[in-house]
Design a protein around this motif. Structure first.
Motif, short mmCIF file in Angstrom:
data_model
loop_
_atom_site.label_atom_id
_atom_site.label_comp_id
_atom_site.label_asym_id
_atom_site.label_seq_id
_atom_site.Cartn_x
_atom_site.Cartn_y
_atom_site.Cartn_z
N LEU A 266 0.93 -1.27 0.06
CA LEU A 266 -0.01 0.19 -0.20
C LEU A 266 0.52 0.91 -0.09
O LEU A 266 1.80 1.29 1.17
CB LEU A 266 -1.11 -0.41 1.04
N THR A 267 0.81 2.56 -1.23
CA THR A 267 1.35 3.36 -0.89
C THR A 267 0.81 4.44 -1.13
O THR A 267 -0.30 4.76 -1.56
CB THR A 267 2.56 3.07 -2.44
N PHE A 268 1.16 5.70 -1.23
CA PHE A 268 0.71 6.69 -1.33
C PHE A 268 1.19 7.85 -1.02
O PHE A 268 3.10 7.73 -0.48
CB PHE A 268 -0.27 7.02 -0.28
N ASP A 280 4.98 3.56 2.45
CA ASP A 280 5.21 2.40 1.37
C ASP A 280 4.98 1.17 2.87
O ASP A 280 5.83 1.54 3.76
CB ASP A 280 6.25 2.38 0.74
N GLN A 281 3.68 1.00 2.46
CA GLN A 281 3.67 -0.49 3.83
C GLN A 281 4.69 -1.60 4.12
O GLN A 281 4.75 -1.87 4.85
CB GLN A 281 2.37 -0.60 3.11
N GLU A 282 5.40 -1.16 3.03
CA GLU A 282 6.70 -2.97 3.00
C GLU A 282 7.99 -2.46 3.74
O GLU A 282 8.78 -2.77 4.03
CB GLU A 282 6.67 -3.24 1.52
N ILE A 283 8.03 -0.24 3.79
CA ILE A 283 9.23 -0.20 4.46
C ILE A 283 8.69 1.19 5.63
O ILE A 283 8.90 2.04 5.59
CB ILE A 283 10.10 0.42 3.25
N PRO A 284 8.08 0.78 6.58
CA PRO A 284 6.50 0.99 7.52
C PRO A 284 7.16 2.50 7.87
O PRO A 284 6.39 3.42 8.47
CB PRO A 284 5.64 0.71 7.65
N GLY A 319 14.94 2.89 14.55
CA GLY A 319 15.89 1.90 14.51
C GLY A 319 15.21 0.45 14.90
O GLY A 319 15.84 -0.51 13.96
N HIS A 320 14.42 0.51 15.68
CA HIS A 320 13.80 -0.26 16.34
C HIS A 320 12.48 -0.82 15.14
O HIS A 320 11.41 -0.57 15.92
CB HIS A 320 13.32 -1.05 17.95
N ILE A 321 12.81 -1.20 14.76
CA ILE A 321 10.99 -0.66 13.30
C ILE A 321 10.11 -1.77 13.81
O ILE A 321 9.83 -2.46 13.97
CB ILE A 321 11.89 -1.45 11.71
N GLU A 322 8.83 -0.98 13.98
CA GLU A 322 7.18 -1.36 14.38
C GLU A 322 7.02 -2.02 12.75
O GLU A 322 7.46 -0.48 11.81
CB GLU A 322 6.54 -0.69 14.76
N GLY A 323 5.67 -2.87 12.47
CA GLY A 323 5.01 -2.87 11.35
C GLY A 323 3.92 -3.14 11.89
O GLY A 323 2.88 -2.25 12.57
#
Ligand code: SOE
Length: 380
Positions: A266-268, A280-284, A319-323
């Protein structure tokens, strides 16, 4: 403790359960599925103490406060109605129902019941999406010129990919638009604070017949060894939509479930007179901020760098990536704070039945626009 019952335990029910368990003040006490045997098996796997084979039986569970509707689309309206009539707080999977008429009825029922009502539009709950919304609210993008993007997946790429969503009786008249376009519309309406009022759509089916595994397919699953039967397809694999917002600004989006290599993208991008933002949801964890007169920026989900009004949507230092599961937790936290208070908040950050109904009107207008090959204004 708040006691919760879950109806449906396919792909999404367990995601609800996991998010609820992370809240600490909510317990999942019961689960219900199409048959008692299936419910008991799933309840054992998911460590849920009670299992029921019908919604009526689940609703009679003592001291049940909230019910989540995690069933396939064709059951959403009927089960949401049952939950509301039982006077329980309700959290429904999207789409809220299958038709605009059902949407109007459910909004009225939810208001009458006086309960807390939510719809599972999870993408607005990502930290960087809330950051984008905060920037727009603060006016830092300037005048909005254009909103665009897409939601692309590939789990329906092959002729042998099949799922209940393909069948219009079970999934509804629209597939890609209702299943994932609904998320795109909710997310972008949330970020911009604007409502889509008119659409012009072109929808496409790439496999007019699909080969369905006789054993049935779960969402996102593929069985190499399966035996197949041919099934006709009447719902779109991809679509393109032009739209107009209520303030006159414009945009477009595409949806596809047949885009090889795109898993859940999903991108906007929103372009304003001062700057742009893109996500971009894949690099949230990243929000791209575009400038004309200086170098572009990438802001990451570090609470210390985010706008203070939304910094609590990121829970760990940068740096502690949340998704996706973290966005799910955020959504449940918002909803359950309202359940604790016992009333719908003035400005709910979670999507409610009004938002769910609004998206149903968009889907309906998109389907009509494609059928009639013209711009269609939303009927609310
Ligand atoms: C399948 O397209 C699906 O599981 C949707 O139904 C979800 O809402 C989306 O979050 C991911 O993809």
């Amino acid at each position: 403790m708040i006691n919760v019952g879950i109806v449906g335990s396919g792909f999404i029910g367990p995601a609800h359960i996991e998010a609820l368990r992370r809240l600490g003040f909510v317990q999942v006490v019961a689960l219900c599925d199409g048959s008692l045997v299936k419910a008991q098996e799933k309840a054992r796997l998911l460590n849920v103490p009670h299992a029921y084979g019908s919604v009526e039986a689940l609703l009679a569970h003592p001291d049940l406060h909230v019910v989540h509707n995690c069933t396939p689309n064709h059951l959403h309206a009927q089960i949401n109605r049952q939950i509301l009539r039982a006077g329980k707080h309700v959290f429904s999977e999207k789409p809220l129902c299958m038709t605009p008429e059902e949407a109007r009825e459910l909004v009225a029922l939810a208001e009458q019941a006086g309960v807390v009502h939510g719809v599972s539009f999870v993408y607005r709950q990502f930290a960087m999406v809330r950051q984008a919304a905060s920037m727009l609210r603060a006016g830092s993008l300037g005048r909005i010129f254009a909103s665009h993007g897409s939601y692309l997946q590939d789990w329906m790429l092959l002729e042998t990919d099949y799922n209940w969503r393909v069948d219009a009786v079970l999934g509804g008249a629209s597939r890609a638009v209702a299943d994932i376009g609904s998320h795109w519309c909710d997310t972008v309406q949330y970020v911009t604070g604007r409502r889509i009022t008119e659409v012009m759509a072109d929808l496409s089916i790439v496999w007019s017949t699909r080969r369905a595994s006789k054993g049935g397919n779960q969402t996102f699953s593929h069985d190499e060894q399966a035996e197949y039967e041919d099934k006709p397809v009447t719902t779109e694999d991809f679509g393109s939509v032009l739209f107009r917002f209520d303030d006159g600004s414009k945009g477009n989006f595409s949806v596809s479930q047949v885009s090889a290599g795109r898993k859940n993208r999903l991108t906007f991008e929103i372009n304003g007179s001062e700057r742009s933002v893109a996500w971009d949801q894949e690099i949230p964890q990243q929000l791209w901020i575009g400038h004309r007169d200086r170098a572009n920026q990438t802001l990451t989900d570090d609470p210390g760098l985010m706008n203070p009004d939304v910094a609590d949507s990121a829970h760990f230092p940068g740096g502690h990536i949340e998704g996706w599961p973290d966005a799910f937790k955020n959504m449940m936290a918002q909803f359950y704070r309202a359940v604790q208070a016992g009333v719908m908040p003035e400005a709910a950050q979670f999507a409610n039945f009004h938002d769910g109904a609004n998206v149903m009107y968009i889907i309906d207008a998109i389907v009509k626009s494609h059928q009639q090959q013209r711009w269609v204004r939303l009927e609310r």
